[in-house]
Write an enzyme that holds these catalytic residues in place. Structure first.
Site, PDB file in Angstrom:
ATOM      1  N   ARG A 124     -64.628  71.305 -52.021  1.00  0.00           N
ATOM      2  CA  ARG A 124     -66.097  71.686 -51.936  1.00  0.00           C
ATOM      3  C   ARG A 124     -66.641  72.620 -52.941  1.00  0.00           C
ATOM      4  NH1 ARG A 124     -62.953  71.188 -47.415  1.00  0.00           N
ATOM      5  NH2 ARG A 124     -63.838  69.926 -45.824  1.00  0.00           N
TER       6      ARG A 124
ATOM      7  N   ASP B  28     -55.928  72.484 -43.653  1.00  0.00           N
ATOM      8  CA  ASP B  28     -56.877  72.161 -44.663  1.00  0.00           C
ATOM      9  C   ASP B  28     -56.755  72.980 -45.808  1.00  0.00           C
ATOM     10  OD1 ASP B  28     -58.512  70.605 -46.097  1.00  0.00           O
ATOM     11  OD2 ASP B  28     -60.058  70.606 -44.774  1.00  0.00           O
TER      12      ASP B  28
ATOM     13  N   HIS C 128     -56.227  61.434 -53.492  1.00  0.00           N
ATOM     14  CA  HIS C 128     -56.503  61.768 -51.970  1.00  0.00           C
ATOM     15  C   HIS C 128     -55.621  60.846 -51.210  1.00  0.00           C
ATOM     16  CE1 HIS C 128     -58.371  63.538 -48.535  1.00  0.00           C
ATOM     17  NE2 HIS C 128     -59.169  64.383 -49.347  1.00  0.00           N
ATOM     18  N   SER C 129     -54.499  60.574 -51.413  1.00  0.00           N
ATOM     19  CA  SER C 129     -53.767  59.657 -50.518  1.00  0.00           C
ATOM     20  C   SER C 129     -53.493  60.409 -49.325  1.00  0.00           C
ATOM     21  CB  SER C 129     -52.293  59.058 -51.258  1.00  0.00           C
ATOM     22  OG  SER C 129     -52.545  58.106 -52.112  1.00  0.00           O
ATOM     23  N   TYR C 130     -53.230  59.750 -48.188  1.00  0.00           N
ATOM     24  CA  TYR C 130     -52.973  60.064 -46.868  1.00  0.00           C
ATOM     25  C   TYR C 130     -51.412  59.688 -46.512  1.00  0.00           C
ATOM     26  CZ  TYR C 130     -57.647  61.545 -45.434  1.00  0.00           C
ATOM     27  OH  TYR C 130     -58.858  61.998 -45.588  1.00  0.00           O
TER      28      TYR C 130
ATOM     29  N   HIS D 156     -65.836  66.676 -52.800  1.00  0.00           N
ATOM     30  CA  HIS D 156     -65.142  65.630 -53.665  1.00  0.00           C
ATOM     31  C   HIS D 156     -66.006  64.683 -54.532  1.00  0.00           C
ATOM     32  CE1 HIS D 156     -61.609  66.768 -51.735  1.00  0.00           C
ATOM     33  NE2 HIS D 156     -62.039  65.936 -50.642  1.00  0.00           N
TER      34      HIS D 156
ATOM     35  N   GLU E 179     -52.848  67.523 -52.125  1.00  0.00           N
ATOM     36  CA  GLU E 179     -53.743  67.002 -53.235  1.00  0.00           C
ATOM     37  C   GLU E 179     -53.550  68.092 -54.269  1.00  0.00           C
ATOM     38  OE1 GLU E 179     -57.832  66.953 -51.452  1.00  0.00           O
ATOM     39  OE2 GLU E 179     -56.667  66.997 -49.632  1.00  0.00           O
TER      40      GLU E 179
END
Length: 347
Positions: free
Chosen positions: A81, A251, A178-180, A106, A312
């Site tokens: 952000r 986060d 940004h893989s989960y 992003h 990340e």
């Protein structure tokens, strides 16, 4: 030997969308789209040799366009952000489009995750190269920015992601993938029993907009202390104000205390799968998908909290608005270079 296959799966704004798949000698596969450099699958074995996908994603381009919370994408030009969607470089004020309240997230509504990248021709079949040229002023960012992202699959079950960029005008750059991850395979379980170990003594607290306050906090005595390893569930159970702030979980940017020495390790005890991450970046943002809501399905599984964990690697979020953070400014005579390696094994 790594085998590469490529197919056109759709079209967006008159451009072909391609699915490219890399496969190594061990049966590990990495599939990705040139839409957002999006990793759609990473298939690796568990301790019994069962090969399954360990990242969240979709089977169709349409689902990525409609639903994706940055699943597997390269985000940028600036990850995270940016306060009030604005920043100043050399006395010039730049206003970016807002896409999260009054803030910019992003890369905004037209970030790198939403564009079609060119697939380059590389003689080495193990390397997939994506290039994109962002024109001056696009998405509010200054400079004609030339970007290359490469994905390399090795026979050591390692995926190496490298980022490179140059500009003709001073600008800001801070990219990440940004893989989960969900190492249970095929989303059989949530990620709360995953055990995470991170070489990090300090983290960045967030304000109510989930942007770093500028403070630096010690992890000692908190659920942010991953130095000896702990289950991700600890952050959900924690009464720490920062865990509650983000919807029970994480986060948060963790400041790495070492680089390229197995500084991040994620293990799913039941499957035995282990992910080791090594990077030259100073930060890893840990996100446990606390904000994911059951508004879509992923390959037959309804979306929900705690189904994926993002790790990340990047520079400090909102660094351009915090003079005490390492700079993310890229000058005309500089090169932006960073690499992160993801190694999969069995424990």
């Amino acid at each position: 030997m790594v085998i590469r296959t490529e197919e056109v799966i759709g079209e967006l704004n008159g451009q072909s969308v391609k699915l490219v798949r890399l496969s190594n000698n061990n049966g590990m596969e990495v599939a990705c789209l040139n839409y957002g450099c999006t990793i759609t699958e990473i298939r690796v074995p568990d301790r019994n040799g069962v090969i399954e996908n360990v990242v969240l994603g979709f089977d169709t381009l349409e689902e990525y366009i409609k639903h994706s919370p940055y699943f597997g994408s390269v985000v940028g030009p600036v990850a995270g952000r940016i306060t009030n969607s604005s920043f100043i470089v050399d006395g010039v004020h730049y206003q970016l489009p807002s896409n999260e309240g009054k803030h910019h997230l992003h890369g905004g509504p037209n970030g790198f995750d939403k564009v079609i990248w060119d697939v380059g021709n590389v003689e080495d079949e193990s390397i997939l190269s994506f290039t994109y040229e962002k024109v001056d002023g696009f998405a509010g960012y200054p400079g004609n920015l030339k970007v290359t992202v490469t994905y390399q699959l090795t026979n050591d079950n390692e995926l190496i992601i490298s980022y490179y960029a140059t500009t003709d005008k001073k600008t800001v750059v801070n990219m990440t993938n940004h893989s989960y991850f969900n190492l249970s395979g095929a989303i059989k379980r949530d990620i709360l029993s995953h055990e995470l170990k991170v070489a990090s003594d300090r983290f960045l607290p967030l304000n109510d907009s989930l942007i770093p306050t500028g403070e630096i906090a010690e992890v000692e005595g908190t659920a942010f202390d991953f130095r000896e390893g702990r289950p991700l569930e600890d952050g959900v159970k924690s009464r720490h104000s920062q865990n509650l702030l983000v919807g029970r979980g994480y986060d948060h940017p963790l400041i790495l205390s070492r680089n390229q020495k197995e500084e991040i390790c994620l293990v799913e005890p039941q499957s035995g799968r282990k992910l080791t991450i090594e990077t030259d970046e100073p930060i890893v943002v840990l996100y446990t998908s606390n904000m994911m809501k059951p508004t879509f399905t992923m390959r037959g599984v309804e979306a929900n909290k705690y189904l994926g964990v993002c790790l990340e690697t990047q520079h400090h979020p909102d660094a351009i608005n915090h003079s005490s953070f390492p700079s993310i400014v890229l000058d005309e005579d500089e090169e932006y270079k960073t690499t992160t390696a993801y190694r999969f094994s069995i424990e």
